[in-house]
Design a protein around this motif. Structure first.
Motif, PDB file in Angstrom:
ATOM      1  N   UNK A   1       0.752  -1.246   0.130  1.00 51.05           N
ATOM      2  CA  UNK A   1      -0.145   0.050  -0.061  1.00 51.05           C
ATOM      3  C   UNK A   1       0.977   1.113   0.087  1.00 51.05           C
ATOM      4  N   UNK A   2       1.850   1.162   1.052  1.00 50.41           N
ATOM      5  CA  UNK A   2       2.665   2.479   0.755  1.00 50.41           C
ATOM      6  C   UNK A   2       3.335   2.680  -0.443  1.00 50.41           C
ATOM      7  N   UNK A   7       3.780   5.889  -5.163  1.00 51.65           N
ATOM      8  CA  UNK A   7       3.996   5.883  -6.864  1.00 51.65           C
ATOM      9  C   UNK A   7       3.042   6.748  -7.353  1.00 51.65           C
ATOM     10  N   UNK A   8       1.569   7.060  -6.773  1.00 55.53           N
ATOM     11  CA  UNK A   8       0.824   7.958  -7.014  1.00 55.53           C
ATOM     12  C   UNK A   8       0.916   9.077  -6.278  1.00 55.53           C
TER      13      UNK A   8
END
Length: 183
Positions: A1-2, A7-8
């Motif tokens: 998740x991190x 990334x986004x």
């Protein structure tokens, strides 16, 4: 998740800034509008000014152009060549377009001075285009009323939103921090 968040992160920051600035500006504008009583047919001063400035442009075509309050709704009537040709409501003042423009520029961060100057330039350009849009629409409605939907619903929104889109492209590619990183 991190990893996904990292990334986004640029997109999420853009989205967060856009939504926050859009909501704040919209709330400020709504607060401004709440000072005027719709049931008493009050028209806010900015909308009134847009109508008056549009009539100034119309007077270049015909000196018998003027505004008058609408007695049955919160709007301003525009009389052109002695004929009631148009009504200017709050939505005609282009503030919602300006808010959208500002939110996008803020979301694509740039240097503070560049951001403020670009926003000021953009607001002035949008305002001037809107006044010309209203004046030309009135002339068009007078001469070609059968094309009201095409002019009001298609051509003029396309022009104004097209110019806003071009301003956004210029902002992103020349003045935003994104432009500096890719240069």
């Amino acid at each position: 998740m991190k990893e996904l968040l990292l990334q986004y992160k640029p997109f999420l920051l853009f989205l967060g800034k856009f939504i926050a600035s859009y909501l704040i500006l919209t709330l400020i504008y709504q607060s401004y509008l709440n000072h005027y009583k719709v049931r008493d047919f009050d028209v806010d001063p900015f909308t009134q000014a847009v109508a008056e400035q549009s009539v100034t442009v119309l007077s270049w075509f015909d000196s018998d152009s003027y505004t008058m309050p609408h007695l049955k709704e919160p709007s301003v009537k525009i009389i052109y060549k002695g004929k009631y040709i148009s009504r200017i409501i709050e939505g005609c003042n282009a503030i919602s377009v300006m808010i959208l423009f500002i939110a996008f520029v803020i979301a694509f961060t740039g240097k503070f001075k560049n951001t403020m100057l670009f926003i000021l330039f953009g607001i002035i350009l949008i305002h001037l285009l809107n006044i010309c849009r209203i004046a030309l629409l009135c002339v068009g409605l007078y001469h070609l009323p059968q094309y009201e939907h095409l002019m009001h619903g298609v051509i003029f929104p396309l022009v104004i939103y097209g110019v806003v889109f071009l301003l956004w492209i210029i902002w992103v590619n020349k003045y935003s921090l994104y432009a500096e990183k890719t240069a």
